[in-house]
Design an enzyme around this catalytic site. Structure first.
Site, PDB file in Angstrom:
ATOM      1  N   ASN A  98       4.948   6.790  -7.271  1.00 26.94           N
ATOM      2  CA  ASN A  98       4.560   7.666  -6.281  1.00 26.94           C
ATOM      3  C   ASN A  98       3.188   8.227  -6.616  1.00 26.94           C
ATOM      4  OD1 ASN A  98       4.323   9.374  -4.043  1.00 26.94           O
ATOM      5  ND2 ASN A  98       6.158  10.424  -4.509  1.00 26.94           N
ATOM      6  N   ASN A 120       2.176  11.846   1.207  1.00 33.80           N
ATOM      7  CA  ASN A 120       2.791  10.879   2.264  1.00 33.80           C
ATOM      8  C   ASN A 120       3.881  10.428   2.274  1.00 33.80           C
ATOM      9  OD1 ASN A 120       2.618   8.957   0.217  1.00 33.80           O
ATOM     10  ND2 ASN A 120       0.805   8.113   0.786  1.00 33.80           N
ATOM     11  N   ASP A 121       5.120  11.190   1.391  1.00 37.16           N
ATOM     12  CA  ASP A 121       6.303  10.724   1.079  1.00 37.16           C
ATOM     13  C   ASP A 121       7.145  10.783   2.489  1.00 37.16           C
ATOM     14  OD1 ASP A 121       5.855  10.449  -1.435  1.00 37.16           O
ATOM     15  OD2 ASP A 121       7.101  12.299  -2.133  1.00 37.16           O
ATOM     16  N   GLY A 124       9.545   7.176  -2.053  1.00 38.86           N
ATOM     17  CA  GLY A 124       8.104   7.763  -2.011  1.00 38.86           C
ATOM     18  C   GLY A 124       6.892   6.856  -2.718  1.00 38.86           C
ATOM     19  N   ASP A 126       4.143   4.153  -3.359  1.00 36.05           N
ATOM     20  CA  ASP A 126       2.954   4.001  -2.458  1.00 36.05           C
ATOM     21  C   ASP A 126       1.895   3.166  -3.060  1.00 36.05           C
ATOM     22  OD1 ASP A 126       1.715   5.805  -4.095  1.00 36.05           O
ATOM     23  OD2 ASP A 126       2.349   7.738  -2.633  1.00 36.05           O
ATOM     24  N   ASP A 173       7.975 -14.801   3.951  1.00 40.78           N
ATOM     25  CA  ASP A 173       9.257 -14.556   3.930  1.00 40.78           C
ATOM     26  C   ASP A 173      10.050 -15.619   4.650  1.00 40.78           C
ATOM     27  OD1 ASP A 173      11.741 -12.743   3.315  1.00 40.78           O
ATOM     28  OD2 ASP A 173      11.703 -12.345   5.560  1.00 40.78           O
ATOM     29  N   GLU A 197       9.531 -18.959   1.029  1.00 43.55           N
ATOM     30  CA  GLU A 197      10.797 -18.823   0.371  1.00 43.55           C
ATOM     31  C   GLU A 197      11.650 -19.938   1.363  1.00 43.55           C
ATOM     32  OE1 GLU A 197      13.864 -14.970   0.264  1.00 43.55           O
ATOM     33  OE2 GLU A 197      12.956 -15.447   2.084  1.00 43.55           O
TER      34      GLU A 197
END
Length: 622
Positions: free
Chosen positions: A139, A144-145, A164, A166, A333, A362
């Site tokens: 974090n 910006n949490d 949190g 980032d 993905d 994947e």
């Protein structure tokens, strides 16, 4: 590009000249493009209430508005532009008119490309990849949490909540990543995921052109890419073509009646997850449809890539991020879930634009025949042609974990299974371009997978750095991090917080403080293996030779004109005297071997080498 879309909206409103009913633009995507791209056409999505009442036009040398596509939803226009290769960068107005009278203009821009953008080198077998789940790594910006307007705020006490971590947290630890020997970072999705819960993982995109503000801004992402590049680290973006999130801005105002698969169904129709149907020569069309068109999850609408507007949107978005953020790779993905022909076109378009780039897909199966059919160069019996360069090597991953946990048997060496799986490399057009790993964000952590057996944990890592391909290490594996073994199906319990990433943490993996002796030893092991591999071409694209395992001993050689490396694995619990005569076609003229990890020199001229029980040894031969 801080507050990009807010700024664009303000600029648009400044250009509005009211004539009759007021019309404004809510979204233009992509908001800008580049001059000199390989592909000559660009599709611009324009969204605003009853925007289809207007007719756009433009005037710029080298740019032609070939077609204006109107769809059943009057809130959309799709502008098909043809752009000449020699077009000059710069801004130009797109004028929107009603009955011949100007309503407003939008200043579109073709930006200048970076020097060498088209010839960028993607990740390769020269690299060691570090996988980061950003919400759980570090974090760097607590401000910006929790962000106003986002449906989920921070709750570090909730394993499935946002914690949190980032982009700034990753930037802060780039020196650590570099020192560990990693040369590429694959970061789980960072695009906006404005969902009500489980938003931390990022796999339900709600805005394809915007970094989630709880991770940072688009500018922060550019900074991450630039700072990583300074340290010789490539940035790999995790992308998802199969599905979006149900809170995507278009979800309640879809452009067409077939933007999603099963769009009109009253109940969610889920994917059958029957990926084998794509290769099955006897499959039914209904089975194919149920796999590819079914939704991945209730909150993840399945995109209909057979709609050419959807297909163009997704392809352009991937290219936009590569160009914009100066990416060194893309991880795709659920590669086997979107429309297969679309995925061929998607990968083909990207690789045409960037011939030296790399994309890893994947395909989660233990069957190498299924994985290999997706790799570029594979000749498939059903005629399917793929352009995907790389895949995740799940067959090796699953077999390695099974082998490490397997009890010894009197009639078959334990390592025979992974030996045989590696022998299936004849199925792949380019096995050296596979990503090999022992764990990732969706699997049990390696230390848990081997039931917290330190010796087996180390053995798995030595194998990973010995075998062909591109090794990937999941964050925290370097300190023997554990997940919740009692709840392995809840992936959030595998994606635990990296110690030291939050103020007040009692231990710090980045500074090596407060760690157990075992954690420190594991960290040093990976650091030495990674840095050795980074500087040893024999472990990158050197040849591989292995010998049929006997009596629980498995031996692999990697070699080129510069260096020869011998890795020996002993699955027995007893110390073994390994007879070297059997390996003379590689050992002829060799008298010494130096342990990569400890520096100990072994005398190989005696014809035997002593190897402790349940251990692995990587030797540089002299």
């Amino acid at each position: 590009m801080r507050k990009l879309f807010t700024v664009l909206l303000v600029l648009l409103q400044l250009h509005v000249l009211a004539v009759g009913k007021k019309v404004t633009i809510d979204h233009i995507e992509p908001a800008f493009w580049w001059a000199g791209m390989h592909h000559p056409t660009l599709q611009v999505l324009v969204h605003g209430e009853e925007i289809s009442d207007l007719m756009p036009s433009l005037s710029k040398e080298g740019v032609v508005l070939e077609e204006v596509v109107k769809v059943e939803n009057p809130n959309y226009l799709f502008l098909n532009l043809r752009i000449d290769q020699a077009v000059q960068p710069g801004k130009f107005p797109i004028v929107f008119k009603r009955k011949g009278k100007e309503v407003f203009t939008y200043e579109y821009e073709l930006k200048k490309r970076r020097e060498g953008a088209a010839s960028r080198e993607g990740f390769s077998n020269k690299d060691i990849m570090y996988l980061i789940t950003p919400d759980r790594f570090a974090n760097g910006n607590p401000d910006n949490d929790s962000v106003e307007g986002m449906r989920e705020g921070v709750d570090r006490n909730n394993p499935a909540g946002r914690h949190g971590g980032d982009i700034q947290g990753i930037i802060d630890q780039l020196d650590y990543i570099q020192a560990m020997g990693f040369t590429a970072i694959w970061v789980n999705p960072l695009l906006e995921n404005n969902m009500e819960k489980y938003s931390y993982h990022g796999y339900a995109t709600t805005d394809y052109y915007k970094i989630d503000p709880r991770f940072g801004t688009n500018d922060d992402y550019l900074k991450l890419s630039a700072e990583a590049k300074k340290r010789g680290i490539k940035l790999i973006m995790d992308q998802i073509e199969n599905h979006c999130g149900s809170f995507h801005w278009w979800h309640d105002d879809l452009p067409t009646s077939n933007w999603y698969n099963f769009q009109d169904s009253k109940e969610v129709i889920y994917s059958s997850h029957n990926r084998i149907s794509l290769a099955d020569p006897y499959t039914s069309q209904s089975d194919l449809k149920m796999h590819s068109d079914g939704w991945f999850d209730t909150i993840m609408p399945d995109m209909n890539q057979r709609n050419p507007l959807v297909a163009n949107y997704l392809i352009q978005n991937s290219i936009w991020w590569i160009e914009y953020a100066d990416l060194g790779g893309v991880r795709q993905d659920t590669y086997a879930y979107p429309d297969a022909e679309f995925m061929a076109e998607w990968s083909k378009r990207i690789m045409k634009e960037y011939p030296s780039f790399n994309i890893v897909g994947e395909e989660w199966t233990k069957n190498p025949a299924i994985v290999s059919r997706w790799q570029k160069g594979k000749v498939n019996k059903n005629g399917y042609t793929s352009y995907l360069p790389s895949l995740m090597d799940f067959p090796i991953q699953e077999t390695l974990i099974e082998v490490l946990n397997k009890e010894t048997e009197p009639w078959k060496s334990t390592f025979s299974d992974v030996y045989e799986m590696l022998s299936n490399d004849f199925l792949y057009p380019d096995p050296y371009n596979l990503v090999v790993f022992a764990d990732n964000h969706d699997t049990p952590r390696l230390y848990n997978a081997v039931h917290e057996n330190k010796a087996l944990f180390k053995m798995g890592l030595v194998y990973l750095f010995s075998v062909r391909g591109i090794p990937q290490i999941y964050y925290g594996t370097e300190i023997m991090m554990s997940g919740d073994v009692n709840n392995p199906k809840d992936h959030s319990t595998l994606r635990v917080d990296m110690p030291g990433g939050w103020a007040g943490d009692t231990s710090d993996a980045f500074k090596g403080k407060g760690l157990s002796d075992d954690a420190k030893e594991a960290q040093q092991l990976i650091k030495k293996l990674a840095n050795f591999r980074k500087n040893t071409t024999a472990l990158q694209d050197g040849k591989l030779m292995h010998f049929v395992p006997r009596d629980e001993i498995y031996v692999m050689f990697r070699y080129d004109s510069k260096t020869k490396v011998m890795s020996i694995f002993n699955k027995k619990t007893d110390t073994m005297e390994v007879e070297l005569e059997r390996y003379q076609e590689q050992l002829e003229g060799i008298t010494k071997g130096k342990d990569v990890v400890t520096g100990k020199v072994y005398d190989l001229s005696k014809g035997t080498i002593s190897l402790e029980g349940t251990s692995a040894l990587m030797l540089v031969l002299e």
